[in-house]
Design an enzyme around this catalytic site. Structure first.
Site, mmCIF file in Angstrom:
data_model
loop_
_atom_site.group_PDB
_atom_site.id
_atom_site.type_symbol
_atom_site.label_atom_id
_atom_site.label_comp_id
_atom_site.label_asym_id
_atom_site.label_seq_id
_atom_site.Cartn_x
_atom_site.Cartn_y
_atom_site.Cartn_z
ATOM 1 N N ASP A 10 -11.024 10.863 -5.067
ATOM 2 C CA ASP A 10 -10.269 9.624 -5.277
ATOM 3 C C ASP A 10 -11.204 8.655 -5.998
ATOM 4 O O ASP A 10 -12.405 8.915 -6.126
ATOM 5 C CB ASP A 10 -9.821 9.049 -3.925
ATOM 6 C CG ASP A 10 -9.074 7.732 -4.081
ATOM 7 O OD1 ASP A 10 -8.205 7.637 -4.967
ATOM 8 O OD2 ASP A 10 -9.360 6.773 -3.339
ATOM 9 N N SER A 11 -10.658 7.509 -6.381
ATOM 10 C CA SER A 11 -11.507 6.496 -7.024
ATOM 11 C C SER A 11 -12.463 5.852 -6.020
ATOM 12 O O SER A 11 -13.417 5.204 -6.416
ATOM 13 C CB SER A 11 -10.621 5.422 -7.647
ATOM 14 O OG SER A 11 -9.814 4.842 -6.650
ATOM 15 N N CYS A 73 -5.257 10.754 -4.820
ATOM 16 C CA CYS A 73 -5.153 9.494 -5.553
ATOM 17 C C CYS A 73 -3.788 9.461 -6.226
ATOM 18 O O CYS A 73 -3.471 10.338 -7.044
ATOM 19 C CB CYS A 73 -6.271 9.457 -6.603
ATOM 20 S SG CYS A 73 -6.180 8.033 -7.694
ATOM 21 N N THR A 75 -2.766 7.429 -8.412
ATOM 22 C CA THR A 75 -2.894 7.111 -9.834
ATOM 23 C C THR A 75 -3.180 8.382 -10.643
ATOM 24 O O THR A 75 -2.512 8.662 -11.638
ATOM 25 C CB THR A 75 -4.029 6.080 -10.032
ATOM 26 O OG1 THR A 75 -3.766 4.959 -9.182
ATOM 27 C CG2 THR A 75 -4.127 5.635 -11.462
ATOM 28 N N GLU A 151 -11.308 -1.589 -0.347
ATOM 29 C CA GLU A 151 -12.684 -1.219 -0.723
ATOM 30 C C GLU A 151 -13.705 -2.155 -0.075
ATOM 31 O O GLU A 151 -14.836 -1.775 0.176
ATOM 32 C CB GLU A 151 -12.855 -1.227 -2.246
ATOM 33 C CG GLU A 151 -12.158 -0.069 -2.959
ATOM 34 C CD GLU A 151 -12.801 1.294 -2.690
ATOM 35 O OE1 GLU A 151 -14.036 1.391 -2.596
ATOM 36 O OE2 GLU A 151 -12.041 2.281 -2.554
ATOM 37 N N CYS A 185 -0.195 4.894 -2.971
ATOM 38 C CA CYS A 185 -1.623 4.815 -3.285
ATOM 39 C C CYS A 185 -2.347 5.179 -1.998
ATOM 40 O O CYS A 185 -2.007 4.657 -0.925
ATOM 41 C CB CYS A 185 -1.980 3.405 -3.722
ATOM 42 S SG CYS A 185 -3.760 3.114 -3.851
ATOM 43 N N HIS A 187 -5.095 4.396 -0.894
ATOM 44 C CA HIS A 187 -5.810 3.302 -0.225
ATOM 45 C C HIS A 187 -4.912 2.591 0.798
ATOM 46 O O HIS A 187 -5.407 1.989 1.745
ATOM 47 C CB HIS A 187 -6.269 2.245 -1.240
ATOM 48 C CG HIS A 187 -7.531 2.588 -1.972
ATOM 49 N ND1 HIS A 187 -7.624 3.620 -2.867
ATOM 50 C CD2 HIS A 187 -8.766 2.019 -1.936
ATOM 51 C CE1 HIS A 187 -8.858 3.660 -3.366
ATOM 52 N NE2 HIS A 187 -9.576 2.699 -2.808
#
Ligand code: DGL
Length: 278
Positions: A10-11, A73, A75, A151, A185, A187
């Site tokens: 993931d990012s 992820c 995205t 984050e 998402c 997150h």
């Protein structure tokens, strides 16, 4: 039996929502996780950049000899699914499993979908849901500020800024009488308690982690790729920048210490082998 690890990327921290479910559903499997913390967020970037990042992330995981890759992820799954299809190992994203779960969950046929700007612009979840049932009404909303909140570890339901931000984005969806909200998402499940406070208990949240881990378990079983069930799986974590913030939230979220296992990768230096990746 195949004891090679499952690769997850993931990012940043979001993919841990998938790792948590993998640890529950497949406790015997080793996991290699890569969080691209040096380049987060992905969701505000162009499709070309997201594609390049995806190729490098997959390339790194392949160098770790993984047997399967999960793009944890929304995205990447929405914008670079063609890269996942081109890999020399099987790979999956989060769009199909979580859309399928949302369609199963809705009772009144009104589903909200939230994600990054890139995900919502791609229309990926809407398309999948409409393919499954064209009568369902889909209400979409990009919530880009949720990613930095997570984050930075601002996930406490009593945090005033987090509550206000969640309310600002989600109040319009609440007014549409949705009964299901797809967290498009990875997150976002970290904000689930705050989201529940804002939308109320009658809205079912679809966490892509759960559905994606279940899809992975099914595919590994079908392809004879499951590891030895008698083993206790271990996880290794890699990030592309300072591990500190990742460690703090990861410990809290996974409920186990990941501190000793975090390593740093210079992801910009990872080559993309054009032969095996589009
Ligand atoms: N967790 C990611 C997603 O599911 C990416 C968030 C971001 O990097 O913008 O979309």
């Amino acid at each position: 039996m195949d004891n090679r690890p499952i690769g997850v990327f993931d990012s940043g921290l979001g993919g841990l929502t998938v790792v948590r479910q993998l640890m529950r559903q497949l406790p015997g499997e080793d996991i290699v996780y890569f969080g691209d913390t040096g380049r987060v967020p992905y969701g505000t970037r162009s499709p070309q950049t997201i594609e390049r990042y995806t190729k490098q992330d997959c390339s790194f995981l392949l160098s770790e000899r993984v047997k399967y890759i999960i793009a944890a992820c929304g995205t990447v799954s929405s914008v670079a699914s063609h890269v996942l299809k081109s890999l020399p190992v099987a790979a999956t994203g989060v769009v199909e499993p979580s859309s399928d779960a949302a369609v199963k969950a809705t009772r009144n046929g009104k589903i909200g979908v939230i994600g990054t700007a890139a995900t919502i612009n791609s229309g990926s979840f809407r398309r999948r849901i409409m393919q499954l049932n064209s009568e369902i009404q889909v209400f979409e909303k990009a919530c880009p500020l949720f990613v930095p909140l997570v984050e930075n570890g601002w996930i406490d339901r009593n945090d005033e800024i987090t509550r206000l931000t969640v309310r600002r984005y989600l109040a319009p969806l609440g007014e549409q009488s949705i009964d299901t909200l797809l967290l498009g998402c990875t997150h976002f499940p970290l904000l689930a308690p705050v989201i529940m406070d804002v939308l109320g208990e009658n809205v079912t949240l679809i966490d892509s982690g759960q559905a994606t881990a279940a899809a992975c378990a099914e595919l590994l079983a079908k392809s004879g790729l499951l590891g030895d069930p008698a083993r206790k799986g271990r996880a290794r974590f890699y990030v592309s920048d300072r591990p500190e913030d990742f460690t703090r939230v990861a410990d809290m979220f996974l409920g186990c210490e990941v501190d000793n296992h975090i390593m740093t990768v210079d992801i910009e230096k990872v080559d993309i082998p054009e032969a095996s990746l589009i």
